[in-house]
Design a protein around this motif. Structure first.
Motif, PDB file in Angstrom:
ATOM      1  N   THR A   1      28.921 -24.086 -44.808  1.00 55.54           N
ATOM      2  CA  THR A   1      29.636 -24.424 -43.568  1.00 55.54           C
ATOM      3  C   THR A   1      28.955 -23.786 -42.369  1.00 55.54           C
ATOM      4  OG1 THR A   1      31.717 -24.562 -44.798  1.00 55.54           O
ATOM      5  CG2 THR A   1      31.870 -24.335 -42.416  1.00 55.54           C
ATOM      6  N   ARG A   2      28.526 -22.531 -42.533  1.00 59.03           N
ATOM      7  CA  ARG A   2      27.841 -21.845 -41.434  1.00 59.03           C
ATOM      8  C   ARG A   2      26.537 -22.553 -41.081  1.00 59.03           C
ATOM      9  NH1 ARG A   2      26.665 -17.475 -43.861  1.00 59.03           N
ATOM     10  NH2 ARG A   2      28.616 -16.359 -43.475  1.00 59.03           N
ATOM     11  N   GLU A   3      25.768 -22.930 -42.093  1.00 59.10           N
ATOM     12  CA  GLU A   3      24.503 -23.627 -41.838  1.00 59.10           C
ATOM     13  C   GLU A   3      24.734 -24.962 -41.145  1.00 59.10           C
ATOM     14  OE1 GLU A   3      22.697 -23.939 -45.623  1.00 59.10           O
ATOM     15  OE2 GLU A   3      22.276 -21.780 -45.823  1.00 59.10           O
ATOM     16  N   ASP A   4      25.760 -25.698 -41.596  1.00 56.64           N
ATOM     17  CA  ASP A   4      26.065 -26.987 -40.958  1.00 56.64           C
ATOM     18  C   ASP A   4      26.496 -26.792 -39.512  1.00 56.64           C
ATOM     19  OD1 ASP A   4      25.485 -28.165 -43.356  1.00 56.64           O
ATOM     20  OD2 ASP A   4      27.572 -28.443 -43.968  1.00 56.64           O
ATOM     21  N   LEU A   5      27.288 -25.745 -39.271  1.00 61.56           N
ATOM     22  CA  LEU A   5      27.762 -25.487 -37.912  1.00 61.56           C
ATOM     23  C   LEU A   5      26.599 -25.146 -36.987  1.00 61.56           C
ATOM     24  CD1 LEU A   5      30.323 -25.165 -36.162  1.00 61.56           C
ATOM     25  CD2 LEU A   5      30.340 -22.765 -36.794  1.00 61.56           C
ATOM     26  N   LEU A   6      25.702 -24.292 -37.447  1.00 58.92           N
ATOM     27  CA  LEU A   6      24.548 -23.920 -36.627  1.00 58.92           C
ATOM     28  C   LEU A   6      23.621 -25.111 -36.402  1.00 58.92           C
ATOM     29  CD1 LEU A   6      23.725 -20.411 -38.167  1.00 58.92           C
ATOM     30  CD2 LEU A   6      24.836 -20.890 -35.991  1.00 58.92           C
ATOM     31  N   TRP A   7      23.464 -25.932 -37.437  1.00 58.53           N
ATOM     32  CA  TRP A   7      22.590 -27.107 -37.289  1.00 58.53           C
ATOM     33  C   TRP A   7      23.197 -28.114 -36.314  1.00 58.53           C
ATOM     34  CZ3 TRP A   7      17.798 -28.371 -37.893  1.00 58.53           C
ATOM     35  CH2 TRP A   7      17.420 -29.709 -37.917  1.00 58.53           C
ATOM     36  N   THR A   8      24.494 -28.314 -36.396  1.00 57.54           N
ATOM     37  CA  THR A   8      25.163 -29.220 -35.452  1.00 57.54           C
ATOM     38  C   THR A   8      25.027 -28.728 -34.024  1.00 57.54           C
ATOM     39  OG1 THR A   8      26.773 -29.846 -37.155  1.00 57.54           O
ATOM     40  CG2 THR A   8      27.356 -30.333 -34.883  1.00 57.54           C
ATOM     41  N   GLN A   9      25.197 -27.414 -33.831  1.00 56.93           N
ATOM     42  CA  GLN A   9      25.045 -26.835 -32.500  1.00 56.93           C
ATOM     43  C   GLN A   9      23.612 -27.002 -31.995  1.00 56.93           C
ATOM     44  OE1 GLN A   9      27.421 -25.505 -30.558  1.00 56.93           O
ATOM     45  NE2 GLN A   9      25.955 -25.049 -28.931  1.00 56.93           N
ATOM     46  N   TYR A  10      22.650 -26.827 -32.900  1.00 50.33           N
ATOM     47  CA  TYR A  10      21.246 -26.949 -32.514  1.00 50.33           C
ATOM     48  C   TYR A  10      20.879 -28.380 -32.149  1.00 50.33           C
ATOM     49  CZ  TYR A  10      16.161 -26.813 -32.946  1.00 50.33           C
ATOM     50  OH  TYR A  10      14.813 -26.937 -32.707  1.00 50.33           O
ATOM     51  N   MET A  11      21.485 -29.360 -32.845  1.00 53.31           N
ATOM     52  CA  MET A  11      21.130 -30.767 -32.646  1.00 53.31           C
ATOM     53  C   MET A  11      21.925 -31.442 -31.535  1.00 53.31           C
ATOM     54  SD  MET A  11      18.645 -31.452 -34.630  1.00 53.31           S
ATOM     55  CE  MET A  11      18.641 -33.245 -34.551  1.00 53.31           C
ATOM     56  N   LYS A  12      22.817 -30.724 -30.879  1.00 48.85           N
ATOM     57  CA  LYS A  12      23.601 -31.345 -29.800  1.00 48.85           C
ATOM     58  C   LYS A  12      22.709 -31.826 -28.656  1.00 48.85           C
ATOM     59  CE  LYS A  12      28.170 -29.228 -30.292  1.00 48.85           C
ATOM     60  NZ  LYS A  12      29.149 -28.310 -29.675  1.00 48.85           N
ATOM     61  N   CYS A  13      21.811 -30.967 -28.217  1.00 46.29           N
ATOM     62  CA  CYS A  13      20.882 -31.318 -27.136  1.00 46.29           C
ATOM     63  C   CYS A  13      21.622 -31.864 -25.915  1.00 46.29           C
ATOM     64  CB  CYS A  13      19.856 -32.362 -27.624  1.00 46.29           C
ATOM     65  SG  CYS A  13      18.851 -31.805 -29.018  1.00 46.29           S
ATOM     66  N   ASP A  14      22.722 -31.229 -25.521  1.00 41.85           N
ATOM     67  CA  ASP A  14      23.530 -31.693 -24.399  1.00 41.85           C
ATOM     68  C   ASP A  14      23.350 -30.831 -23.151  1.00 41.85           C
ATOM     69  OD1 ASP A  14      24.641 -29.418 -25.376  1.00 41.85           O
ATOM     70  OD2 ASP A  14      26.657 -30.224 -25.674  1.00 41.85           O
ATOM     71  N   GLY A  15      22.369 -29.937 -23.201  1.00 46.62           N
ATOM     72  CA  GLY A  15      22.124 -29.096 -22.042  1.00 46.62           C
ATOM     73  C   GLY A  15      23.058 -27.912 -21.926  1.00 46.62           C
ATOM     74  N   MET A  16      23.999 -27.785 -22.858  1.00 46.12           N
ATOM     75  CA  MET A  16      24.939 -26.664 -22.830  1.00 46.12           C
ATOM     76  C   MET A  16      24.333 -25.471 -23.560  1.00 46.12           C
ATOM     77  SD  MET A  16      27.412 -27.812 -21.082  1.00 46.12           S
ATOM     78  CE  MET A  16      28.681 -26.593 -21.369  1.00 46.12           C
ATOM     79  N   PRO A  17      24.720 -24.245 -23.181  1.00 46.16           N
ATOM     80  CA  PRO A  17      24.159 -23.055 -23.830  1.00 46.16           C
ATOM     81  C   PRO A  17      24.682 -22.895 -25.252  1.00 46.16           C
ATOM     82  CG  PRO A  17      25.904 -22.421 -22.324  1.00 46.16           C
ATOM     83  CD  PRO A  17      25.701 -23.897 -22.122  1.00 46.16           C
ATOM     84  N   ASP A  18      23.929 -22.135 -26.019  1.00 40.43           N
ATOM     85  CA  ASP A  18      24.346 -21.788 -27.377  1.00 40.43           C
ATOM     86  C   ASP A  18      25.321 -20.613 -27.287  1.00 40.43           C
ATOM     87  OD1 ASP A  18      24.671 -21.229 -30.006  1.00 40.43           O
ATOM     88  OD2 ASP A  18      22.563 -20.805 -30.434  1.00 40.43           O
ATOM     89  N   PRO A  19      26.572 -20.777 -27.747  1.00 41.47           N
ATOM     90  CA  PRO A  19      27.548 -19.676 -27.636  1.00 41.47           C
ATOM     91  C   PRO A  19      27.119 -18.411 -28.363  1.00 41.47           C
ATOM     92  CG  PRO A  19      28.638 -21.734 -28.199  1.00 41.47           C
ATOM     93  CD  PRO A  19      27.172 -21.978 -28.345  1.00 41.47           C
ATOM     94  N   VAL A  20      26.259 -18.530 -29.363  1.00 43.61           N
ATOM     95  CA  VAL A  20      25.825 -17.353 -30.112  1.00 43.61           C
ATOM     96  C   VAL A  20      24.827 -16.524 -29.299  1.00 43.61           C
ATOM     97  CG1 VAL A  20      24.751 -16.568 -32.266  1.00 43.61           C
ATOM     98  CG2 VAL A  20      26.215 -18.586 -32.274  1.00 43.61           C
ATOM     99  N   CYS A  21      24.101 -17.185 -28.416  1.00 43.54           N
ATOM    100  CA  CYS A  21      23.058 -16.514 -27.643  1.00 43.54           C
ATOM    101  C   CYS A  21      23.674 -15.892 -26.385  1.00 43.54           C
ATOM    102  CB  CYS A  21      21.958 -17.503 -27.282  1.00 43.54           C
ATOM    103  SG  CYS A  21      20.596 -16.756 -26.364  1.00 43.54           S
TER     104      CYS A  21
END
Length: 340
Positions: free
Chosen positions: A80-100
């Protein structure tokens, strides 16, 4: 020839013989009862031992099942964690990464510099920011959903500083989001001429979006005693001014939002501390139960051994007392026979 009458001596011997037989029967009966009690105690102890053995087997099986399921659940969490991070990485919507933290700080600075105070623009920006705030809240409450928990790293100063910085960013985003709505409301009140009813000199304004419903009402002329209050049907809210506020210029804002980042800051919303009984994991609880059960079994075995030794000692003492009594009776008979 008539039979001879028994003498007094024969009667005494017969009576003594009967007493000896009764004592022997009583001693034999007591020994049998003690033997039966000992057998019953051993049977009960054997049954308890078997039950305890079965319980220990069940506990061992439960431990195996728990460990197996724990591995499966951990794999699911990692996936689930890997899928969540991959989904966040693949958004490409110009929004920041909440983890960073660095990206979030940059985004927050740009938002602070944005001076737009039009309500429609502020609501649009709020719709953009809310998913980030929700993710930040989840990240603060359950960081293991986004990052692999490493005990060694969690004790470092840099890790604590990162958590503190995330909390600071989240708090600032909450404060800024509410400030933007307040300033946009203030901008509307700076020029109320488009929304004032010229007949009664009362302003009444309503607007809504998917996340915000805003109602404004106010008296723009002093000593207007006919103005008492109003009702916002879409908001399901109505009010009436107290007499002390009638006839003065003022405005009332009624706002309902479809999110809540403030209740958790209330002191009464604090989570009570975890009870000590709830701290250990299931495996630790099972291991503790097994240890307690083993101690109990050893204690019961020791008690059964002591009880068996006590019964055997009582039986030996009873047999020795009976033999001593019979020996004394025999000596008494021999002494009386020699005296005659």
């Amino acid at each position: 020839m008539p039979p001879k009458k028994k003498g007094k001596k024969d009667d005494i011997e017969a009576k003594k013989k009967e007493e000896e037989e009764e004592l022997s029967k009583a001693a034999a009966g007591g020994a049998a009862a003690e033997e039966a009690a000992l057998v019953a105690a051993e049977e009960a102890a054997k049954k308890r031992s078997e039950d305890l053995t079965n319980s220990l087997i069940h506990m061992d099986n439960t431990t195996v099942v728990y460990n197996t399921h724990n591995v499966i659940v951990q794999k699911m969490i990692d996936k689930t964690r890997e899928d969540l991070l991959w989904t966040q990485y693949m958004k490409c919507d110009g929004m920041p990464d909440p983890v960073c933290v660095r990206q979030m700080n940059t985004y927050l600075s740009l938002w602070q510099e944005d001076k737009k105070e039009v309500m429609a623009d502020v609501i649009k920006k709020t719709e953009e920011v809310l998913p980030l705030m929700n993710t930040m809240e989840r990240l603060l409450e359950s960081p293991e959903e986004w990052e692999v928990p490493i005990p060694e790293n969690q004790k470092t100063r840099s890790h604590r500083a990162k958590l503190a910085e995330r909390q600071k960013i989240f708090d600032e985003m909450k404060r800024l989001q509410l400030t933007k709505l307040n300033r946009a409301t203030y901008a509307i009140l700076l020029d109320v001429s488009p929304i004032v009813d010229p007949e009664n000199n009362v302003l009444q304004h309503y607007m809504e979006s998917e996340i915000v419903q805003l109602g404004l009402w106010g008296n723009v002329v002093e000593k207007n005693m006919r103005v008492k209050g109003t009702e916002f049907e879409n908001l399901g809210f109505s009010f009436e001014l107290p007499k002390s506020l009638m006839g003065i210029r003022g405005a009332v804002r009624v706002m309902r939002v479809e999110y809540d980042h403030y209740s958790k800051r209330c002191p009464s919303n604090g989570i009570p501390p975890i009870h000590q009984d709830d701290v250990p994991t299931l495996l630790e609880k099972v291991q503790k139960r097994v240890s307690v059960a083993k101690e109990k079994a050893e204690k019961e075995a020791e008690e059964r051994r002591a009880e068996r030794e006590r019964l055997e000692a009582e039986q030996r003492a009873a047999r020795e007392a009976e033999l001593e009594r019979l020996r004394l009776l025999s000596q008494d008979k021999k002494g009386k026979g020699k005296g005659k």
